[in-house]
Scaffold this active site. Structure first.
Site, PDB file in Angstrom:
ATOM      1  N   ARG A  28      15.802  19.873  15.428  1.00  0.00           N
ATOM      2  CA  ARG A  28      17.444  19.488  15.268  1.00  0.00           C
ATOM      3  C   ARG A  28      17.295  19.118  16.825  1.00  0.00           C
ATOM      4  NH1 ARG A  28      23.070  21.431  13.108  1.00  0.00           N
ATOM      5  NH2 ARG A  28      21.806  21.234  11.486  1.00  0.00           N
TER       6      ARG A  28
ATOM      7  N   HIS B 164      20.381  12.148  10.248  1.00  0.00           N
ATOM      8  CA  HIS B 164      20.334  13.339   9.604  1.00  0.00           C
ATOM      9  C   HIS B 164      19.989  13.101   7.945  1.00  0.00           C
ATOM     10  CE1 HIS B 164      21.677  17.658   9.191  1.00  0.00           C
ATOM     11  NE2 HIS B 164      22.250  18.008   8.923  1.00  0.00           N
TER      12      HIS B 164
ATOM     13  N   GLN C 169      20.411  16.144   4.747  1.00  0.00           N
ATOM     14  CA  GLN C 169      21.488  16.548   5.229  1.00  0.00           C
ATOM     15  C   GLN C 169      21.592  14.843   3.951  1.00  0.00           C
ATOM     16  OE1 GLN C 169      24.933  18.382   5.786  1.00  0.00           O
ATOM     17  NE2 GLN C 169      25.032  17.527   3.393  1.00  0.00           N
TER      18      GLN C 169
ATOM     19  N   ASP D 294      33.145  13.539   7.493  1.00  0.00           N
ATOM     20  CA  ASP D 294      32.161  14.680   8.585  1.00  0.00           C
ATOM     21  C   ASP D 294      33.135  15.091   9.565  1.00  0.00           C
ATOM     22  OD1 ASP D 294      30.835  16.519  10.340  1.00  0.00           O
ATOM     23  OD2 ASP D 294      29.738  14.566  10.868  1.00  0.00           O
TER      24      ASP D 294
ATOM     25  N   CYS E  24      29.530  17.426   4.564  1.00  0.00           N
ATOM     26  CA  CYS E  24      28.305  17.723   4.789  1.00  0.00           C
ATOM     27  C   CYS E  24      28.268  19.292   5.590  1.00  0.00           C
ATOM     28  CB  CYS E  24      27.328  17.005   5.654  1.00  0.00           C
ATOM     29  SG  CYS E  24      28.473  16.725   7.296  1.00  0.00           S
TER      30      CYS E  24
ATOM     31  N   ARG F 295      21.465  21.926   0.090  1.00  0.00           N
ATOM     32  CA  ARG F 295      20.548  21.597   1.248  1.00  0.00           C
ATOM     33  C   ARG F 295      18.408  22.472   1.289  1.00  0.00           C
ATOM     34  NH1 ARG F 295      22.224  20.366   5.654  1.00  0.00           N
ATOM     35  NH2 ARG F 295      20.279  19.842   6.493  1.00  0.00           N
TER      36      ARG F 295
END
Ligand code: CP
Ligand code: NVA
Length: 306
Positions: free
Chosen positions: A102, A129, A132, A223, A263, A291
Site C-alpha cells: 500500500r 484500489h 477492493q 467513498d 469501501c 475482502r
C-alpha cells in the site's frame, strides 16, 4: 486457477473478464467452505498508509490457508529510512513468496514489481484500489445474481476507488456512472481506458449531476471526500462535495431495489448519512467481509496451491 500463478496484480486490468469471473467463483466456493485449498507460503505486508480491512483480511486469508504473514511496517524496516525500493525489493524476494503493498504513488508499487520476482499485489495506491473492487464485484454478484448489465453509480471524489470501479465495471459488462464536482473527476487516462474496454456496449458516464447519475441505478457507491494524503484539503472539500452526499433524499431517484456500497472507512454525515449506512439498502458489512474471500482466492491463484 493455474493462469495467474506468478503474476503481479497492480491494477484491475491485469486481469481479463474471464479471470475475474473465475476468481469470483473461487471466492464464492471458499466463502461457502466448499474449497479447502492449503498454501503454506509467506506473505509480506508493506503498508505506507493506515489500513484495517486490507491488512486484517489479507492476514486472515493467509492464516486460513495455512500460510504466514510478516508485517513490514516502514516505520520499523529500513525502507522507511530511505533504503532504495529496488534494493529492498531484491532482498524481500529472497525471503517471501508474495508481497502486498500500500503506497501513495503507483510508480513506487511498479518499481517493487519490477525488482521483486515474486507476485506483487496492489493493496491501494493513489491511482487504484483493485482488491477492493474485486470484493465489490462479488458483493454485487451476490445481490443481483450476475454482473452484466447492472448499473453502478459512484458519487464523490474521482479517486483510486472510483478508478478501479470504472475499470471493473467496464471489464464485467456493467454500466458505470461517476458523479463528481467538476474539478474532482477521475483522471482522463482511466476514463479513456474504461471507455475503450466498454467499447460503446455499456455506459461509462461522467457527470456533475448527482440526481441524473443516481436515476434508476441499482448500486449506489461512495467513498471519503478526502483520501489518505489529502487531509489538508478535507475541510475545504466539505461544501464542494455536499451535493454528492448519499442520503435518503438522493436514494429516492435510484432503482427501488438499489443497494448501497462504501469501501469504508466512512465519514458519517459527510459522504454518507448514518441513516443510509445503517439502513436496509446498505451492504457495506457483506462488502467488507468479501475482502477476505476474494483476496484468499487471489492469493491462491497467484501463488498456486501446494
Ligand atoms: N477499504 C479499505 O481498504 O479499508 P482499509 O483502509 O481499512 O484497509
Ligand atoms: N479513497 C480512500 C480509500 C480508503 C480505503 C483512500 O485512499 O484513503
Amino acid at each position: 486457477m493455474e493462469a495467474l500463478t506468478g503474476r503481479d496484480f497492480l491494477g484491475l486490468t491485469d486481469l481479463n473478464p474471464s479471470e475475474i469471473q473465475e476468481l469470483l467463483q473461487l471466492a464464492a466456493q471458499l466463502k461457502a467452505g466448499k474449497s479447502k485449498i492449503q498454501c503454506s507460503k509467506v506473505l509480506g505486508l508493506l503498508f505506507y498508509k493506515a489500513s484495517t480491512r486490507t491488512r486484517v483480511s489479507f492476514s486472515v486469508a493467509m492464516y486460513q490457508l495455512g500460510g504466514q504473514v510478516i508485517d513490514l511496517d516502514p516505520k520499523i524496516t529500513q525502507v522507511g529510512r530511505g533504503e532504495p525500493v529496488a534494493d529492498t525489493a531484491r532482498v524481500l524476494e529472497r525471503y517471501l513468496d508474495i508481497l502486498a503493498i500500500r503506497t501513495y504513488e503507483q510508480k513506487q508499487l511498479e518499481t517493487f514489481a519490477v525488482y521483486a520476482q515474486i507476485p506483487v499485489i496492489n493493496a491501494l495506491t493513489d491511482w487504484e484500489h483493485p482488491c477492493q473492487v474485486l470484493a465489490d464485484l462479488l458483493t454485487i454478484q451476490e445481490c443481483f445474481g450476475s454482473l452484466g448489465g447492472v448499473t453502478v453509480t459512484y458519487l464523490g471524489d474521482g479517486n483510486n476507488v472510483a478508478h478501479s470501479l470504472m475499470l471493473g465495471c467496464a471489464l464485467m459488462g456493467m454500466n458505470v456512472r461517476v458523479a463528481t464536482p467538476p474539478d474532482y473527476q477521475p483522471v482522463t487516462d482511466i476514463v479513456e481506458q474504461a471507455k475503450e474496454i466498454a467499447g460503446g456496449k455499456t455506459e461509462v458516464i461522467l457527470t456533475d449531476d448527482p440526481v441524473a447519475a443516481t436515476k434508476d441505478s441499482q448500486v449506489i457507491y461512495t467513498d471519503v471526500w478526502a483520501s489518505m494524503g489529502q487531509e489538508d484539503s478535507a475541510e475545504t472539500r466539505i461544501p464542494i462535495f455536499q451535493p454528492y452526499q448519499v442520503n435518503e433524499q438522493l436514494l429516492t431517484h435510484a432503482d427501488p431495489e438499489a443497494i448501497v456500497l462504501h469501501c469504508l472507512p466512512a465519514h458519517r454525515g459527510e459522504e454518507i448519512t448514518d441513516e443510509v449506512i445503517e439502513g436496509l439498502r446498505s451492504r457495506v458489512w457483506d462488502q467488507a467481509e468479501n475482502r477476505l474471500h476474494v483476496q484468499k482466492a487471489l492469493l491462491v491463484s497467484l501463488l498456486g496451491a501446494d
